[in-house]
Write a protein that holds these residues in place. Structure first.
Motif, short mmCIF file in Angstrom:
data_model
loop_
_atom_site.label_atom_id
_atom_site.label_comp_id
_atom_site.label_asym_id
_atom_site.label_seq_id
_atom_site.Cartn_x
_atom_site.Cartn_y
_atom_site.Cartn_z
N GLY A 35 -9.70 -7.84 -12.37
CA GLY A 35 -9.92 -6.99 -11.20
C GLY A 35 -8.61 -6.55 -10.58
O GLY A 35 -8.55 -6.22 -9.40
N ILE A 36 -7.55 -6.58 -11.36
CA ILE A 36 -6.21 -6.29 -10.87
C ILE A 36 -5.83 -4.85 -11.23
O ILE A 36 -5.89 -4.46 -12.40
N ILE A 37 -5.44 -4.07 -10.23
CA ILE A 37 -4.94 -2.71 -10.48
C ILE A 37 -3.52 -2.84 -11.05
O ILE A 37 -2.76 -3.72 -10.67
N ALA A 38 -3.17 -1.92 -11.95
CA ALA A 38 -1.91 -2.00 -12.69
C ALA A 38 -0.68 -2.25 -11.81
O ALA A 38 0.14 -3.10 -12.14
N GLU A 39 -0.56 -1.55 -10.69
CA GLU A 39 0.67 -1.69 -9.88
C GLU A 39 0.79 -3.07 -9.24
O GLU A 39 1.89 -3.50 -8.93
N GLY A 40 -0.29 -3.79 -9.06
CA GLY A 40 -0.23 -5.13 -8.48
C GLY A 40 -0.12 -6.24 -9.51
O GLY A 40 0.08 -7.40 -9.16
N PHE A 41 -0.23 -5.88 -10.78
CA PHE A 41 -0.26 -6.88 -11.85
C PHE A 41 0.97 -7.78 -11.88
O PHE A 41 0.83 -9.01 -11.94
N PRO A 42 2.19 -7.22 -11.82
CA PRO A 42 3.37 -8.11 -11.87
C PRO A 42 3.38 -9.14 -10.74
O PRO A 42 3.75 -10.29 -10.96
N HIS A 43 2.98 -8.74 -9.56
CA HIS A 43 2.94 -9.65 -8.41
C HIS A 43 1.99 -10.83 -8.68
O HIS A 43 2.34 -11.99 -8.42
#
Length: 75
Positions: A35-43
């Motif tokens: 449920g993770i959007i790409a831009e938040g994935f690294p965080h």
């Protein structure tokens, strides 16, 4: 402790709960966080790793991401 933890929530919530997610796993057990959007994935991934998890796999489907981590059997 659990053999499997599944969290289908946002990256910010996964990052905030990372210590609890990893802490809920027995050694050698797996967590699937999605449920993770790409831009938040690294965080989210960085928080899980900082909490002591080991990266097993990363998955994507369009802008959506998921990560599979494991609590190591040995520290």
């Amino acid at each position: 402790a659990f053999d499997l933890v599944v969290a289908n929530i946002t990256a910010d919530v996964i990052a905030e709960l990372a210590p609890a997610i990893v802490g809920a796993l027995r050694p050698g057990a797996t967590a699937l966080c999605s449920g993770i959007i790409a831009e938040g994935f690294p965080h989210a991934v960085e928080a899980l790793l900082a909490a002591g998890a080991r990266l097993v796999d990363a998955l994507s489907d369009g802008d959506w991401r998921a990560v599979v981590v494991e609590r190591p059997s040995r520290p």
